[in-house]
Design a protein around this motif. Structure first.
Motif, mmCIF file in Angstrom:
data_model
loop_
_atom_site.group_PDB
_atom_site.id
_atom_site.type_symbol
_atom_site.label_atom_id
_atom_site.label_comp_id
_atom_site.label_asym_id
_atom_site.label_seq_id
_atom_site.Cartn_x
_atom_site.Cartn_y
_atom_site.Cartn_z
ATOM 1 N N LYS A 31 0.787 -1.182 -0.065
ATOM 2 C CA LYS A 31 -0.034 -0.135 0.574
ATOM 3 C C LYS A 31 1.125 1.552 -0.039
ATOM 4 N N ASN A 32 2.259 1.168 0.016
ATOM 5 C CA ASN A 32 2.969 2.525 0.476
ATOM 6 C C ASN A 32 3.741 2.373 -1.699
ATOM 7 N N VAL A 33 3.592 3.282 -2.098
ATOM 8 C CA VAL A 33 3.334 3.709 -2.770
ATOM 9 C C VAL A 33 4.293 4.898 -3.590
ATOM 10 N N LEU A 34 5.383 4.521 -4.218
ATOM 11 C CA LEU A 34 6.331 5.999 -4.823
ATOM 12 C C LEU A 34 5.679 6.174 -6.199
ATOM 13 N N LEU A 35 5.044 7.314 -6.069
ATOM 14 C CA LEU A 35 4.661 8.245 -7.876
ATOM 15 C C LEU A 35 5.822 8.339 -8.370
ATOM 16 N N CYS A 36 6.723 8.323 -9.218
ATOM 17 C CA CYS A 36 7.219 9.296 -10.461
ATOM 18 C C CYS A 36 6.137 9.296 -11.250
ATOM 19 N N TYR A 37 6.440 10.774 -11.333
ATOM 20 C CA TYR A 37 6.716 11.657 -12.719
ATOM 21 C C TYR A 37 7.702 13.067 -12.922
ATOM 22 N N GLY A 38 6.864 13.384 -14.260
ATOM 23 C CA GLY A 38 8.068 14.696 -14.218
ATOM 24 C C GLY A 38 7.653 15.700 -14.599
ATOM 25 N N GLY A 39 7.788 16.431 -15.200
ATOM 26 C CA GLY A 39 6.924 17.919 -15.852
ATOM 27 C C GLY A 39 5.837 18.039 -15.169
ATOM 28 N N THR A 59 -1.310 4.432 1.007
ATOM 29 C CA THR A 59 0.154 5.842 0.852
ATOM 30 C C THR A 59 1.432 6.204 -0.386
ATOM 31 N N ILE A 60 0.420 7.113 -0.964
ATOM 32 C CA ILE A 60 1.159 7.717 -2.200
ATOM 33 C C ILE A 60 2.616 8.922 -1.862
ATOM 34 N N ILE A 61 3.729 8.741 -2.195
ATOM 35 C CA ILE A 61 4.729 9.441 -1.674
ATOM 36 C C ILE A 61 5.549 10.153 -3.043
ATOM 37 N N GLU A 62 5.575 10.960 -3.460
ATOM 38 C CA GLU A 62 5.956 11.515 -5.144
ATOM 39 C C GLU A 62 7.372 11.647 -5.057
ATOM 40 N N LEU A 63 7.735 11.839 -6.621
ATOM 41 C CA LEU A 63 9.061 11.780 -7.020
ATOM 42 C C LEU A 63 9.210 12.688 -8.273
ATOM 43 N N SER A 64 8.489 13.828 -7.814
ATOM 44 C CA SER A 64 8.472 15.374 -9.510
ATOM 45 C C SER A 64 9.329 15.080 -9.807
ATOM 46 N N GLY A 65 9.422 16.058 -10.766
ATOM 47 C CA GLY A 65 10.030 16.670 -11.423
ATOM 48 C C GLY A 65 11.507 15.996 -11.540
ATOM 49 N N ILE A 66 11.019 15.254 -12.915
ATOM 50 C CA ILE A 66 11.930 13.617 -12.946
ATOM 51 C C ILE A 66 12.437 14.371 -14.741
ATOM 52 N N ILE A 79 15.079 7.021 -4.252
ATOM 53 C CA ILE A 79 15.557 5.588 -2.999
ATOM 54 C C ILE A 79 16.079 6.605 -1.662
ATOM 55 N N LYS A 80 16.511 7.813 -1.654
ATOM 56 C CA LYS A 80 15.895 8.081 -0.186
ATOM 57 C C LYS A 80 14.865 7.993 0.082
ATOM 58 N N LEU A 81 13.452 8.688 -0.830
ATOM 59 C CA LEU A 81 11.698 8.841 -0.325
ATOM 60 C C LEU A 81 11.721 7.244 -0.101
ATOM 61 N N CYS A 82 12.221 5.892 -1.085
ATOM 62 C CA CYS A 82 11.590 4.833 -0.695
ATOM 63 C C CYS A 82 11.695 4.367 1.169
ATOM 64 N N ARG A 83 13.568 4.535 0.643
ATOM 65 C CA ARG A 83 13.674 4.288 2.741
ATOM 66 C C ARG A 83 12.881 5.119 3.676
ATOM 67 N N GLU A 84 13.458 6.303 3.132
ATOM 68 C CA GLU A 84 11.914 7.653 4.262
ATOM 69 C C GLU A 84 10.542 6.431 4.958
ATOM 70 N N HIS A 85 10.247 6.326 3.741
ATOM 71 C CA HIS A 85 8.914 6.138 3.704
ATOM 72 C C HIS A 85 8.042 4.518 3.613
ATOM 73 N N ASN A 86 9.640 3.736 3.906
ATOM 74 C CA ASN A 86 8.704 1.879 3.565
ATOM 75 C C ASN A 86 8.307 1.151 2.313
ATOM 76 N N ILE A 87 8.753 2.028 1.172
ATOM 77 C CA ILE A 87 7.794 2.185 0.218
ATOM 78 C C ILE A 87 8.460 0.690 -0.096
ATOM 79 N N ASP A 88 6.662 0.290 -0.427
ATOM 80 C CA ASP A 88 6.434 -2.051 -1.885
ATOM 81 C C ASP A 88 6.113 -1.495 -3.099
ATOM 82 N N VAL A 89 6.235 -0.656 -3.404
ATOM 83 C CA VAL A 89 5.780 -0.626 -5.174
ATOM 84 C C VAL A 89 6.115 0.617 -5.750
#
Length: 386
Positions: A31-39, A59-66, A79-89
């Motif tokens: 349920k812990n998701v890292l959402l990656c997107y660009g501009g 729970t969605i954590i965002e990595l934006s601005g790719i 990578i830092k966000l994934c470790r801090e928030h125990n990302i599953d997918v």
């Protein structure tokens, strides 16, 4: 044909509204998701809101601005966000750059060292978080392949890595998501698709009839449907065919039984590393110049096959006439798509040609290409591209 192992396990959900499958896909992994997107284009076209609505229980954590040429610093941030928030997918919503970045983030979480190490030495990738993608640009094929290309602008390096661990578990491909792609990116993306096919098509292996026919069909699809998509951005048939061509061009299918290094991609990677240009544009500029450079008595028959079967040029008996016409038609197609066709148009001069050529050979294995290339050969091709 050489022995090969074809493995393309990504589950593909293709068509209108297939994003409906997202909750089920994500629930397989947590349920812990890292959402990656660009501009931010996914916010403008509604995909962002759809993701949050469908994954309301996650729970969605965002990595934006790719970036269009994703940077190693952005990978490290993910990578830092994934470790801090125990990302599953990891969920990547975007084009190839976003997906490539997400792939290395997914692998980097499972690696204790410097993330750049798994780019330069993919054997260090031993595991990765599961990755799901939502494709928004037909170009790189990253939605169905084990490759990722990352840039290190501090060292002017753009390097590809490869691992079965970073293959997406599933990809959602809705052609309607391409409706808002600008004409420039549509054309550049098509050039990228065509280059993937061409790199595998021109091979020293002579008994790959099936692979060649698939390749010729993919090239014809690009030539047919790119102009349609440019003229009518919401033409579903055109967008659907370009989207599927993108996936099939680089999922391993056209390269089965052909073991050789590519030619144009290593050269273009150096252009992007130094000048941060659009990948497909660089490939469109380099490809016809490379073709002319390697045309000779040994390669002419392949160019005749290319001309006859892709552009339907009538063979009048002069092989080199057919071959040169095929190359001319390739270049003209890119021009007709309004792609810049000289390096000067991109404000690129000879300043870094020596270094770029040296690194293209060093990192790209050009000595093992269809026609082996050395540093001077690369410099000559770059000069012809000015």
């Amino acid at each position: 044909m050489k022995n090969f192992n074809f493995y393309a396990p990504t589950e593909m959900f293709f068509g209108k509204g297939e994003i409906k499958n997202l909750p089920n896909l994500i629930s397989r992994y947590g349920k812990n998701v890292l959402l990656c997107y660009g501009g931010g284009s996914i916010k403008r076209n509604g995909i962002y809101d759809s993701i949050h609505k469908l994954l309301k229980d996650c729970t969605i954590i965002e990595l934006s601005g790719i970036e269009p040429n994703p940077r190693i610093e952005t990978v490290e941030r993910g990578i830092k966000l994934c470790r801090e928030h125990n990302i599953d997918v990891v969920l990547a919503a975007g084009g190839g750059s976003t997906i490539d970045c997400a792939k290395v983030v997914a692998a980097g979480v499972c690696y204790e060292g410097d993330a750049w190490n798994i780019v330069t030495n993919p054997s260090k990738i031993k595991a990765a978080l599961p990755l799901v993608t939502i494709l928004t640009l037909a170009a790189t094929g990253s939605e169905m392949d084990p490759y990722a290309v990352i840039s290190n602008m501090k060292t002017n390096e753009k390097i590809g890595t490869e691992s079965q661990y970073i293959l997406p578990k599933a990809s959602i491909l809705d052609p309607e998501y391409l409706y808002t792609v600008p004409k420039y990116q549509t054309a550049a993306g098509t050039a990228d698709i065509m280059s993937h096919v061409i790199e595998n098509y021109f091979s020293t292996e002579i008994d790959t009839f099936v692979q060649d026919k698939i390749s010729e069909g993919l090239l014809e699809a690009c030539i047919k449907y790119c102009p349609v998509a440019l003229e009518d951005p919401e033409n579903y048939e055109a967008r659907a065919n370009l989207m599927w061509a993108s996936s099939l061009a680089l999922n391993g299918l056209t390269g089965c039984g052909k073991n050789q290094a590519w030619s144009c991609h290593p050269i273009e990677h150096e252009l992007s590393a130094f000048y941060d240009i659009t990948h497909g544009v660089g490939l469109a500029i380099i490809t016809p110049r490379w073709m002319r450079y390697i045309l000779n008595d040994k390669t002419v028959d392949k160019f005749v096959q290319y001309g006859e079967n892709v552009f339907h040029i009538q063979n009048t008996g002069d092989k080199f006439t057919v071959a040169n016409e095929a190359i001319d038609k390739t270049e003209q197609f890119f021009k007709d798509c309004k792609i810049p066709m000289t390096l000067k148009e991109l404000n690129i001069d000879e300043t870094h040609f020596e270094k770029m050529a040296e690194d293209a050979v060093k990192f790209g294995g050009l000595q093992y290409a269809y026609v082996p290339l050395n540093k001077n050969d690369v410099i000559n091709i770059l000069k012809e591209s000015l």
